[in-house]
Enzyme design. Structure first.
Site, PDB file in Angstrom:
ATOM      1  N   SER A   1       2.857   7.257 -10.740  1.00 23.67           N
ATOM      2  CA  SER A   1       2.058   6.032 -10.904  1.00 23.67           C
ATOM      3  C   SER A   1       2.275   5.372 -12.270  1.00 23.67           C
ATOM      4  CB  SER A   1       0.568   6.348 -10.732  1.00 23.67           C
ATOM      5  OG  SER A   1      -0.176   5.172 -10.999  1.00 23.67           O
TER       6      SER A   1
ATOM      7  N   LYS B   1      -7.151   4.849   0.371  1.00 24.52           N
ATOM      8  CA  LYS B   1      -7.760   3.509   0.302  1.00 24.52           C
ATOM      9  C   LYS B   1      -8.815   3.284   1.383  1.00 24.52           C
ATOM     10  CE  LYS B   1      -3.822   1.394  -1.994  1.00 24.52           C
ATOM     11  NZ  LYS B   1      -2.840   0.315  -2.020  1.00 24.52           N
TER      12      LYS B   1
ATOM     13  N   ASN C   1      -8.774  -0.616  -3.415  1.00 22.80           N
ATOM     14  CA  ASN C   1      -7.940   0.056  -4.414  1.00 22.80           C
ATOM     15  C   ASN C   1      -8.598   0.066  -5.783  1.00 22.80           C
ATOM     16  OD1 ASN C   1      -7.618  -2.628  -5.192  1.00 22.80           O
ATOM     17  ND2 ASN C   1      -5.515  -2.316  -5.839  1.00 22.80           N
TER      18      ASN C   1
ATOM     19  N   ASP D   1      -4.927  -5.569  -4.315  1.00 24.49           N
ATOM     20  CA  ASP D   1      -3.574  -5.698  -3.744  1.00 24.49           C
ATOM     21  C   ASP D   1      -3.434  -7.079  -3.092  1.00 24.49           C
ATOM     22  OD1 ASP D   1      -2.801  -3.107  -4.390  1.00 24.49           O
ATOM     23  OD2 ASP D   1      -3.462  -2.283  -2.472  1.00 24.49           O
TER      24      ASP D   1
ATOM     25  N   ALA E   1       2.147  -2.931   9.568  1.00 29.03           N
ATOM     26  CA  ALA E   1       0.743  -3.135   9.967  1.00 29.03           C
ATOM     27  C   ALA E   1      -0.184  -2.108   9.332  1.00 29.03           C
ATOM     28  CB  ALA E   1       0.644  -3.064  11.497  1.00 29.03           C
ATOM     29  N   GLY E   2       0.234  -1.542   8.179  1.00 28.39           N
ATOM     30  CA  GLY E   2      -0.598  -0.557   7.485  1.00 28.39           C
ATOM     31  C   GLY E   2      -1.587  -1.234   6.538  1.00 28.39           C
TER      32      GLY E   2
ATOM     33  N   TYR F   1       8.674  -1.330  -5.110  1.00 28.21           N
ATOM     34  CA  TYR F   1       9.253  -1.682  -6.410  1.00 28.21           C
ATOM     35  C   TYR F   1      10.008  -0.482  -6.972  1.00 28.21           C
ATOM     36  CZ  TYR F   1       5.004   0.704  -7.877  1.00 28.21           C
ATOM     37  OH  TYR F   1       4.000   1.626  -8.022  1.00 28.21           O
TER      38      TYR F   1
HETATM   39  P1  NDP Z   1       0.925   2.548   5.565  1.00 31.52           P
HETATM   40  O1  NDP Z   1       1.367   3.957   5.754  1.00 31.52           O
HETATM   41  O2  NDP Z   1      -0.512   2.198   5.697  1.00 31.52           O
HETATM   42  O3  NDP Z   1       1.751   1.606   6.606  1.00 31.52           O
HETATM   43  C1  NDP Z   1       3.132   1.715   6.750  1.00 31.52           C
HETATM   44  C2  NDP Z   1       3.631   0.720   7.802  1.00 31.52           C
HETATM   45  O4  NDP Z   1       5.047   0.787   7.750  1.00 31.52           O
HETATM   46  C3  NDP Z   1       3.216   1.027   9.233  1.00 31.52           C
HETATM   47  O5  NDP Z   1       2.954  -0.182   9.905  1.00 31.52           O
HETATM   48  C4  NDP Z   1       4.455   1.718   9.815  1.00 31.52           C
HETATM   49  O6  NDP Z   1       4.640   1.488  11.206  1.00 31.52           O
HETATM   50  C5  NDP Z   1       5.560   0.982   9.071  1.00 31.52           C
HETATM   51  N1  NDP Z   1       6.779   1.775   8.924  1.00 31.52           N
HETATM   52  C6  NDP Z   1       6.927   2.956   8.275  1.00 31.52           C
HETATM   53  N2  NDP Z   1       8.227   3.353   8.323  1.00 31.52           N
HETATM   54  C7  NDP Z   1       8.888   2.375   9.015  1.00 31.52           C
HETATM   55  C8  NDP Z   1      10.256   2.217   9.406  1.00 31.52           C
HETATM   56  N3  NDP Z   1      11.178   3.122   9.073  1.00 31.52           N
HETATM   57  N4  NDP Z   1      10.585   1.111  10.086  1.00 31.52           N
HETATM   58  C9  NDP Z   1       9.674   0.174  10.404  1.00 31.52           C
HETATM   59  N5  NDP Z   1       8.352   0.279  10.088  1.00 31.52           N
HETATM   60  C10 NDP Z   1       7.972   1.378   9.389  1.00 31.52           C
HETATM   61  O7  NDP Z   1       1.500   2.128   4.113  1.00 31.52           O
HETATM   62  P2  NDP Z   1       0.856   1.140   3.046  1.00 31.52           P
HETATM   63  O8  NDP Z   1       0.578  -0.168   3.678  1.00 31.52           O
HETATM   64  O9  NDP Z   1      -0.241   1.820   2.316  1.00 31.52           O
HETATM   65  O10 NDP Z   1       2.066   1.008   1.978  1.00 31.52           O
HETATM   66  C11 NDP Z   1       3.271   0.387   2.336  1.00 31.52           C
HETATM   67  C12 NDP Z   1       4.141   0.153   1.108  1.00 31.52           C
HETATM   68  O11 NDP Z   1       3.523  -0.748   0.204  1.00 31.52           O
HETATM   69  C13 NDP Z   1       4.450   1.410   0.304  1.00 31.52           C
HETATM   70  O12 NDP Z   1       5.843   1.436   0.095  1.00 31.52           O
HETATM   71  C14 NDP Z   1       3.703   1.185  -0.997  1.00 31.52           C
HETATM   72  O13 NDP Z   1       4.352   1.813  -2.087  1.00 31.52           O
HETATM   73  C15 NDP Z   1       3.742  -0.315  -1.131  1.00 31.52           C
HETATM   74  N6  NDP Z   1       2.692  -0.921  -1.981  1.00 31.52           N
HETATM   75  C16 NDP Z   1       3.062  -1.684  -3.056  1.00 31.52           C
HETATM   76  C17 NDP Z   1       2.098  -2.281  -3.868  1.00 31.52           C
HETATM   77  C18 NDP Z   1       2.502  -3.100  -5.049  1.00 31.52           C
HETATM   78  O14 NDP Z   1       1.651  -3.395  -5.898  1.00 31.52           O
HETATM   79  N7  NDP Z   1       3.743  -3.509  -5.158  1.00 31.52           N
HETATM   80  C19 NDP Z   1       0.653  -2.126  -3.603  1.00 31.52           C
HETATM   81  C20 NDP Z   1       0.377  -1.321  -2.430  1.00 31.52           C
HETATM   82  C21 NDP Z   1       1.371  -0.742  -1.670  1.00 31.52           C
HETATM   83  P3  NDP Z   1       3.855   2.361  12.342  1.00 31.52           P
HETATM   84  O15 NDP Z   1       2.527   1.668  12.534  1.00 31.52           O
HETATM   85  O16 NDP Z   1       4.735   2.256  13.537  1.00 31.52           O
HETATM   86  O17 NDP Z   1       3.728   3.745  11.810  1.00 31.52           O
END
Ligand code: NDP
Length: 267
Positions: free
Chosen positions: A14, A63, A84, A99, A121-122, A208
């Site tokens: 982090s 979160k 967050n 965020d 969609a996370g 990033y």
């Molecule tokens: P989640 O685990 O909540 O969601 C991940 C999503 O990605 C799901 O919809 C999942 O699909 C999809 N996914 C995962 N692997 C693949 C793949 N190989 N191909 C296609 N879709 C995929 O993650 P978060 O939303 O918490 O975080 C996502 C990213 O955002 C992380 O990399 C995190 O580091 C980054 N982030 C950056 C921030 C910044 O300030 N720059 C702030 C917060 C997060 P499925 O539903 O099918 O599982």
């Protein structure tokens, strides 16, 4: 001395302590910001209180539970259902999601846009889609599987598995998936990305610290693009302004930006 921290698992990577301690130092505030590794299943609000913190950031995978355990939430957090940032005020835990606006401030500083495609969609997709709709942008969400799309379709968003992408215009395409984080995968099949690229959008990856296949694709296609480092700075600056009221968010962003550039990061 006031104590702050970021909770997560993993947490060693982090950058939040670097950003927040730089701002405390520059503003001569007697406070220290640490990182805390939490085991899954731990009650985050109990841990927050036990550590005697004035405020905290919360990252993966806490979160959603941080949202459920907060005492006071604002309207946007209610919509996103993930937080967050915690701030202790008069014994109550106030919760925020920076965020969302962090993304919006970063994207708006790079381009004018009307129509955005959110890939994934996370939790991050929920924050970004919610703030975009609040800012009156057209939003479409695409995900590789159906389950997590329910949040969006029930919330009135346009969302699918990618069947209708050809029917809409997008001037901004955002990768919120973790594809490319620890692997070399694209978040969408390359034929779908090629079809999107023909419309000359801006490609924004929230990841990033590395050039993902998604960003390499944009570069080869001659599209404008950026990674998520500036979003990280904005979400940090906004969180700092919740920790310490009456601060200028632009000034905090600049302090945090200098701190991260001094560590060799590239924006
Ligand atoms: P989640 O685990 O909540 O969601 C991940 C999503 O990605 C799901 O919809 C999942 O699909 C999809 N996914 C995962 N692997 C693949 C793949 N190989 N191909 C296609 N879709 C995929 O993650 P978060 O939303 O918490 O975080 C996502 C990213 O955002 C992380 O990399 C995190 O580091 C980054 N982030 C950056 C921030 C910044 O300030 N720059 C702030 C917060 C997060 P499925 O539903 O099918 O599982």
């Amino acid at each position: 001395m006031q104590k702050y921290a970021v909770f997560g698992n993993p947490i060693a990577h982090s950058l939040s302590p670097l950003l927040h301690n730089a701002a405390f130092g520059a503003l001569k505030i007697n406070a220290y910001y640490d990182k805390i590794l939490l085991q899954t299943g731990v009650c985050i609000s109990d841990e927050f209180r036990a550590q005697n913190l004035s405020g905290a950031n919360i990252t993966v995978p806490f979160k959603e539970c941080a949202y459920r355990e907060a005492d006071v939430i604002d309207e946007m957090v209610q919509e996103i259902r993930a937080v967050n940032t915690y701030v202790l005020k008069a014994g109550k835990i106030h919760a925020y999601n920076t965020d969302a606006m962090g993304f919006f401030l970063s994207a708006s500083s790079k381009l004018n846009f009307k129509n955005a495609l959110v890939i994934g969609a996370g939790g991050t997709a929920k924050a970004i889609a919610t703030v975009l709709r609040r800012e009156k942008k057209d939003v479409f969400i695409v995900n590789r599987s159906r389950e997590k799309l329910v949040f969006f379709t029930e919330g009135g968003f346009r969302a699918d598995l990618g069947e209708r992408l050809d029917y809409f215009d997008f001037d901004l395409v955002i990768n919120t998936t973790s594809a490319g984080l620890k692997d070399e995968l694209l978040p969408l099949p390359s034929d779908k990305l090629e079809s999107l690229a023909a419309r000359k959008p801006f490609f924004f990856d929230v990841i990033y610290g590395k050039q993902t296949p998604f960003l390499r694709f944009a570069q080869h296609a001659g599209l404008p693009f950026c990674d998520g480092l500036d979003m990280l700075l904005w979400q940090g600056a906004l969180a700092f302004c919740h920790f310490q009221e009456a601060q200028d968010v632009q000034q905090i962003h600049s302090i945090m930006e200098r701190a991260i550039l001094a560590k060799g990061a590239t924006l």
